[in-house]
Design an enzyme around this catalytic site. Structure first.
Site, PDB file in Angstrom:
ATOM      1  N   GLY A 127      46.698 -47.194 -22.928  1.00  0.00           N
ATOM      2  CA  GLY A 127      45.435 -47.264 -22.202  1.00  0.00           C
ATOM      3  C   GLY A 127      44.281 -47.733 -23.062  1.00  0.00           C
ATOM      4  N   ILE A 132      37.702 -44.554 -23.559  1.00  0.00           N
ATOM      5  CA  ILE A 132      37.877 -43.972 -24.883  1.00  0.00           C
ATOM      6  C   ILE A 132      38.958 -44.705 -25.670  1.00  0.00           C
ATOM      7  CG2 ILE A 132      38.498 -41.862 -26.136  1.00  0.00           C
ATOM      8  CD1 ILE A 132      37.389 -40.289 -23.723  1.00  0.00           C
ATOM      9  N   TYR A 288      46.056 -32.107 -12.596  1.00  0.00           N
ATOM     10  CA  TYR A 288      45.467 -32.589 -13.842  1.00  0.00           C
ATOM     11  C   TYR A 288      45.451 -31.481 -14.895  1.00  0.00           C
ATOM     12  CZ  TYR A 288      42.087 -34.602 -17.105  1.00  0.00           C
ATOM     13  OH  TYR A 288      41.463 -35.081 -18.232  1.00  0.00           O
TER      14      TYR A 288
END
Length: 419
Positions: A127, A132, A288
């Site tokens: 990612g 970030i 999550y």
């Protein structure tokens, strides 16, 4: 009358003293008034060492006319007799777990890396094309590290690389975008095989990619998407990359303080809880939270399994509700993240703990720790549970085998002390 110190910093040397470095990196102190030297700091009484190579762009030379050691800064075209690593000298540890906190919530990734030369090191970041992950990659690249972008959208990754190239032209030569779809365990296998063909060593694997607030869905492997993307695929990828890891390599697992609100326990953990089989049993926030607890439990068990191989494993919380596209899946989350944006970390600040755990010299020899704001922190009670960590590991292995087949891990299963 109170005697005030001559300096606000206890580390500042008294008049007449000079700090020097030996060939092996030990710091010593010369007193020009008495013509004496000593190993301990004249104010603090502590010993220091410099670690690692010279900062990026520096070279150590010998002055032919005087025989003295010179340090040349090729980027700024200047020369000095002072070892530039002295600015980053650290106190010798009495115990391996002792280290002074040098950074905090306001520190940026580039601040953490200031003075570091990461030439001849390679990091893999999932990612890395946005948020970030992008700031982590950008910061490492600026200090000479090679970076592999593992991304589902290769075109977006290549555009991200072009942005970095515009800032530092040589950075683009040190990175590559490779396709990695974490919703597919077959894609994980393909990606790992490509990396193993192209690269010999990985110094850091940063498991950064993640999803948040997804409506209920299943991957092609039949597992709930949040669980597979945030945990299971990263679990599988890390094990497949083991042949590229060496003593000193680090695995960085991006978790979250949300792990404290998970509902997984030793009594409840099972495949149907980790990966619900219907929308009626699914709540996006709890999915999550549970995936972030899985991240820490995985890092904990991995650190235990690989401790004899000199591979360090750390998990961390990057920051609360940082302005990324993590909240892209529901308008309410996007609104909430936008409201709190002025009060949260910047992306550079959020990436600081990533690069700290991946590169900080004071973490050499350590493993299995959890960090927040570049500082070691305690996890939740469940995250400390050894039995829960082992049970998650075993369930994860079985889930991968159910999707890929009994030989999903190949020869790794023959190496008993890592599996």
């Amino acid at each position: 009358m109170m005697n005030l110190p001559e300096s606000d910093s206890e580390d500042e040397l008294p008049p007449g003293w000079e700090e020097r470095v030996t060939g092996d990196g030990s710091v010593y102190y010369a007193n020009h008034l008495t013509k004496n030297t000593q190993w301990t700091h004249p104010r603090t009484g502590k010993k220091k060492v410099v670690l690692g190579d010279l900062p990026y762009g520096w070279e150590r030379c010998i002055d032919k006319s005087t025989g003295k050691v010179l340090y040349i800064d090729h980027e700024n075209h200047r020369t000095t007799y002072t070892d530039p690593r002295l600015a980053f000298a650290v106190e010798e540890k009495e115990h391996i777990n002792d280290f002074r906190q040098r950074f905090d919530a306001s520190s940026t990734a580039l601040h953490v890396l200031h003075g570091r030369d990461l030439t001849n090191t390679t990091a893999l970041i999932t990612g890395a094309n946005t948020g970030i992950g992008f700031e982590t990659a950008r910061s490492l690249l600026k200090h000479g590290c090679k970076v592999i972008f593992g991304c589902r959208n290769v075109r977006a990754a290549e555009e991200a690389i072009e942005k970095i190239r515009q800032e530092k032209s040589t950075a683009a030569e040190n990175c590559e975008a490779l396709h990695l779809d974490l919703t597919s365990l077959k894609s994980v296998v393909t990606f790992a095989n490509v990396v193993k063909v192209k690269y010999k060593v990985l110094n850091a694997v940063i498991l950064n990619a993640g999803v948040f607030g997804l409506p209920y869905s299943k991957t092609e492997d039949g597992y709930e998407t949040t669980f597979q993307v945030n945990h299971l695929s990263h679990f599988y990828l890390t094990l497949l990359l083991y042949p590229l890891l060496k003593t000193g390599s680090r695995i960085i697992v991006i978790s979250s303080e949300s792990h404290r609100f998970a509902n997984l326990t030793l009594d409840t953990i099972c495949p149907s809880i980790l990966s619900p089989d219907s929308p009626a049993k699914y709540w996006d926030m709890m999915a999550y939270n549970n995936s972030k607890l899985c991240n820490i439990l995985f890092a904990k068990q991995l650190a235990k399994n690989w401790q004899s191989h000199g591979i360090s494993v750390f998990s961390l919380h990057p920051g609360n509700m940082v302005s990324t596209n993590l909240a892209r899946n529901w308008w309410l989350y996007r609104l909430l993240f936008a409201v709190v944006r002025p009060f949260t970390k910047s992306l550079q600040q959020a990436a600081s703990t990533n690069v700290f755990c991946a590169t900080a010299s004071e973490l050499n020899g350590l493993s299995g720790l959890y960090f927040n704001n570049c500082c070691r922190c305690e996890t939740s009670k469940e995250a400390k549970n050894d039995e829960l960590a082992k049970k998650l590991w075993d369930i994860s292995v079985d889930m991968v085998k159910n999707a890929i087949g009994p030989n999903a891990f190949g020869e790794l299963t023959l190496i008993e002390d890592i599996f």
